[in-house]
Structure formats: C-alpha cells, structure tokens
Scaffold this active site. Structure first.
Site, mmCIF file in Angstrom:
data_model
loop_
_atom_site.group_PDB
_atom_site.id
_atom_site.type_symbol
_atom_site.label_atom_id
_atom_site.label_comp_id
_atom_site.label_asym_id
_atom_site.label_seq_id
_atom_site.Cartn_x
_atom_site.Cartn_y
_atom_site.Cartn_z
ATOM 1 N N HIS A 161 51.367 14.699 -38.023
ATOM 2 C CA HIS A 161 51.655 15.820 -38.922
ATOM 3 C C HIS A 161 52.806 15.505 -39.881
ATOM 4 O O HIS A 161 52.804 15.982 -41.022
ATOM 5 C CB HIS A 161 51.949 17.085 -38.109
ATOM 6 C CG HIS A 161 50.735 17.605 -37.383
ATOM 7 N ND1 HIS A 161 50.797 18.506 -36.350
ATOM 8 C CD2 HIS A 161 49.404 17.338 -37.569
ATOM 9 C CE1 HIS A 161 49.569 18.783 -35.921
ATOM 10 N NE2 HIS A 161 48.707 18.083 -36.641
ATOM 11 N N ASP B 121 40.400 13.310 -37.309
ATOM 12 C CA ASP B 121 41.251 13.433 -36.113
ATOM 13 C C ASP B 121 40.401 13.793 -34.895
ATOM 14 O O ASP B 121 40.534 14.883 -34.322
ATOM 15 C CB ASP B 121 42.317 14.517 -36.382
ATOM 16 C CG ASP B 121 43.291 14.673 -35.228
ATOM 17 O OD1 ASP B 121 43.404 13.740 -34.406
ATOM 18 O OD2 ASP B 121 43.940 15.735 -35.153
ATOM 19 N N SER C 19 46.936 20.882 -38.038
ATOM 20 C CA SER C 19 46.930 20.225 -39.354
ATOM 21 C C SER C 19 46.378 21.138 -40.467
ATOM 22 O O SER C 19 46.950 21.143 -41.569
ATOM 23 C CB SER C 19 46.155 18.904 -39.277
ATOM 24 O OG SER C 19 45.020 19.029 -38.458
ATOM 25 N N HIS D 117 37.717 17.170 -38.102
ATOM 26 C CA HIS D 117 37.924 17.693 -36.746
ATOM 27 C C HIS D 117 39.160 18.601 -36.790
ATOM 28 O O HIS D 117 40.276 18.178 -36.464
ATOM 29 C CB HIS D 117 38.164 16.550 -35.757
ATOM 30 C CG HIS D 117 37.020 15.588 -35.626
ATOM 31 N ND1 HIS D 117 36.668 14.705 -36.626
ATOM 32 C CD2 HIS D 117 36.144 15.377 -34.605
ATOM 33 C CE1 HIS D 117 35.622 14.001 -36.226
ATOM 34 N NE2 HIS D 117 35.282 14.388 -35.012
ATOM 35 N N ASP E 262 29.067 19.297 -37.672
ATOM 36 C CA ASP E 262 29.645 17.986 -37.413
ATOM 37 C C ASP E 262 30.517 17.568 -38.609
ATOM 38 O O ASP E 262 30.066 17.602 -39.760
ATOM 39 C CB ASP E 262 28.489 16.995 -37.199
ATOM 40 C CG ASP E 262 28.998 15.590 -37.055
ATOM 41 O OD1 ASP E 262 29.607 15.296 -36.015
ATOM 42 O OD2 ASP E 262 28.832 14.794 -38.000
ATOM 43 N N GLY E 263 31.744 17.169 -38.318
ATOM 44 C CA GLY E 263 32.687 16.852 -39.383
ATOM 45 C C GLY E 263 32.319 15.624 -40.189
ATOM 46 O O GLY E 263 32.616 15.539 -41.387
ATOM 47 N N GLU F 289 34.826 22.254 -37.887
ATOM 48 C CA GLU F 289 35.151 22.396 -36.456
ATOM 49 C C GLU F 289 33.871 22.843 -35.769
ATOM 50 O O GLU F 289 33.313 23.885 -36.105
ATOM 51 C CB GLU F 289 36.295 23.402 -36.256
ATOM 52 C CG GLU F 289 36.580 23.782 -34.818
ATOM 53 C CD GLU F 289 36.821 22.597 -33.878
ATOM 54 O OE1 GLU F 289 37.701 21.762 -34.174
ATOM 55 O OE2 GLU F 289 36.109 22.495 -32.859
HETATM 56 N N1 SAM Z 1 43.312 18.048 -36.369
HETATM 57 C C1 SAM Z 1 43.817 19.049 -35.438
HETATM 58 C C2 SAM Z 1 45.323 19.134 -35.567
HETATM 59 O O1 SAM Z 1 45.998 18.099 -35.792
HETATM 60 O O2 SAM Z 1 45.861 20.237 -35.464
HETATM 61 C C3 SAM Z 1 43.419 18.759 -34.009
HETATM 62 C C4 SAM Z 1 41.969 18.478 -33.814
HETATM 63 S S1 SAM Z 1 41.481 18.155 -32.150
HETATM 64 C C5 SAM Z 1 42.247 16.627 -31.813
HETATM 65 C C6 SAM Z 1 39.796 17.685 -32.338
HETATM 66 C C7 SAM Z 1 38.837 18.847 -32.600
HETATM 67 O O3 SAM Z 1 37.587 18.298 -33.028
HETATM 68 C C8 SAM Z 1 38.506 19.706 -31.394
HETATM 69 O O4 SAM Z 1 38.844 21.045 -31.691
HETATM 70 C C9 SAM Z 1 36.977 19.567 -31.202
HETATM 71 O O5 SAM Z 1 36.336 20.778 -30.846
HETATM 72 C C10 SAM Z 1 36.524 19.141 -32.580
HETATM 73 N N2 SAM Z 1 35.303 18.321 -32.659
HETATM 74 C C11 SAM Z 1 34.865 17.384 -31.786
HETATM 75 N N3 SAM Z 1 33.784 16.744 -32.283
HETATM 76 C C12 SAM Z 1 33.552 17.265 -33.510
HETATM 77 C C13 SAM Z 1 32.625 16.978 -34.547
HETATM 78 N N4 SAM Z 1 31.694 16.010 -34.422
HETATM 79 N N5 SAM Z 1 32.698 17.678 -35.708
HETATM 80 C C14 SAM Z 1 33.621 18.667 -35.856
HETATM 81 N N6 SAM Z 1 34.547 18.981 -34.909
HETATM 82 C C15 SAM Z 1 34.512 18.279 -33.765
#
Ligand code: SAM
Length: 260
Positions: A19, A160, A97, A42, A139-140, A115
């Site tokens: 961050h 992420d 983030s 993500h 999917d991201g 997400e």
């Molecule tokens: N970026 C955030 C932050 O720094 O505050 C933290 C994100 S966390 C590490 C990862 C997130 O990705 C989780 O909430 C999970 O549900 C989501 N996730 C997992 N696979 C995903 C995908 N293929 N596409 C979108 N989101 C996904």
C-alpha cells in the site's frame, strides 16, 4: 469456492509494503493534470474494521500498520489516504487498496475493481459508494483483458491474488506479458508472497525471462506472524514503474531491514 478473507490479514506488513508503494505511485502519476485509470483484479472488500474478531484473532494489523505507521510522515500519500478514510469511516478502520486509491483519486480519474467472492463483492460495493468506481463481480483477469486498454489510457493496475488458486503462479507471467502488449503504457503492479517453501520462485523466474519494460522488483522480509507461518516476506513486481519509485523502494527496504 473461494475461502480467503483479507480481514484476517488487513494492515499486516505485506499490506504496508504494497500500500505504501501503491500510494506513492498514484501520487507520482497524479502530479500530471491528465486523468488516470485505476484497475484491480483482486480488490477485496475495500474497508476493514481492525477491532473485528477476525482482525484481532491474528493480530497481524497490530504487528503491521500498528508498528509501521510511525514511518510515514503526514505528507506521505499513504498517511494522507489513511487519514482521509479514517476521517470518513472512523479511527478503527483500515482501507484496502481500493479505499486508498479512492482517497487519492482526482476529478476525471476512473476505477474498475473486480472481486469474485459474493460477500466480499457486496461489502466492496458498499465501501465504494460515492467514489464512482465500477465494481465487477467477475474474474479479475477477465475483467482486465476486457477493459484494457482503458479510458483514460494513462493508469495503473494492481494484481493482488491470494494465491489460493495455485495455478495463479503459473498463469500470471503470461497474463502480464499479454496485458503489457494490450496496454503498453499501463503500470502493472503484481504483489506476491515470499514463502519459506519458495512457491513463488518459478513465477518470478518466468516474469524475469520476459524482458518487460521498466521493471522494478522490490522485496522485504519480516518475521513470520506465527510460529510455522509460511510467509516471511512480501514482494512487488512492477512493469513501467513510475520514475522515482526506486527511491521510495530503497527507503522502505531500510525501514523493514531495521525491524527486529
Ligand atoms: N487488494 C486487496 C487489498 O490490498 O486491500 C486485497 C485483496 S485479497 C489479497 C484477494 C481477493 O481476491 C480476495 O478478496 C478474493 O475473494 C479475491 N479473488 C480471488 N480470486 C479472484 C478472481 N479470480 N477474480 C477476482 N477476485 C478474486
């Protein structure tokens, strides 16, 4: 089925590295008057309550931002974003983030956040109300490929993953190369854990072999949060790294190295 929930880890030392660099990059990019796009593959839920049972259970925030906050003076964009979010949501919150990026966003900037987890997505929609961000429940990686190159064209994407899906380690290098071909001016920032079993190493080797432009790789180490915990550090691999980011990275390295 996804089970990872960032509330257990929000504000830990990995978040501090990720961050702080993210906020510095957005502040650098915001120096030019032209608007930018901010994307996340993500996104998580955007806002975390550090007095929640989940956050207190691991104690990661207390050992993370609880210790590291004093490193950042009030002019640092990370401090400014934290102050902005706390003023709106209370002193006990920690922004994810997307929350930090929203706090630093300017008139004309655009945000796309993906997400996939239904509850995390619903919480993200709530947290981002009023920001103008487009929240995608998909999917991201697909979202990024669909949106890029974004409008405005200048911008940054944060990747992420929780690496819960182990194939992410194999697919991310080619995803980043493809994204860089589609959006050659975009800043692409990947976070990865440094793990005792070295699970991240092949991904890094594959990334390094691709000869991507203006790469900055930054890694910090810290003691495991619990005995037996696999993560012993945090890394950021940044393509088209903004000018001047290296100084910030070196400064952060010194601070992490000086921790006991
Ligand atoms: N970026 C955030 C932050 O720094 O505050 C933290 C994100 S966390 C590490 C990862 C997130 O990705 C989780 O909430 C999970 O549900 C989501 N996730 C997992 N696979 C995903 C995908 N293929 N596409 C979108 N989101 C996904």
């Amino acid at each position: 089925m996804l089970s990872y929930q960032h509330i257990y880890h929000a504000g830990n030392l990995a978040d501090v590295q990720k961050h702080a660099l993210l906020c510095r990059m957005l502040a650098y990019m915001g120096q030019k008057p032209k608007p930018i796009s901010y994307l996340e593959t993500h996104a998580g839920r955007g806002l975390y309550e550090l007095q929640s049972a989940e956050a207190l259970k691991t104690g990661e925030a207390a050992a993370g931002i609880g210790v590291a906050e004093q490193w950042f003076d009030e002019k640092h964009p990370y401090s400014q974003a934290l102050a902005n979010v706390r003023a709106r949501h209370g002193a006990g919150v920690y922004p994810g983030s997307p929350g930090l990026a929203a706090a630093l966003q300017r008139e004309g900037d655009k945000m796309h956040l993906a997400e996939l987890h239904p509850q995390e997505n619903a919480a993200l929609v709530q947290a981002m109300r009023g920001s103008g961000a487009k929240v995608h429940r998909m999917d991201g990686f697909e979202m990024a490929m669909g949106v890029c190159p974004p409008t405005p064209r200048r911008g940054l994407i944060l990747i992420d993953p929780s690496y819960e899906i182990k194939s992410d380690y194999n697919t991310i290098p080619s995803f980043i190369a493809q994204l860089n071909r589609k959006w050659n001016v975009g800043v692409i920032a990947l976070w990865y854990p440094i793990l005792v079993d070295g699970a991240h190493k092949d991904m890094l080797a594959a990334l390094e072999a691709q000869d991507l432009p203006k790469v900055l790789r930054h890694e910090v180490r810290f003691p495991p949060v619990r005995a037996g915990h696999r993560m012993v550090g945090s890394g950021m691999y940044i393509v088209n790294a903004p000018f001047g980011l290296e100084d910030e990275a070196k400064w952060l390295s010194g601070l992490f190295s000086a921790m006991k």
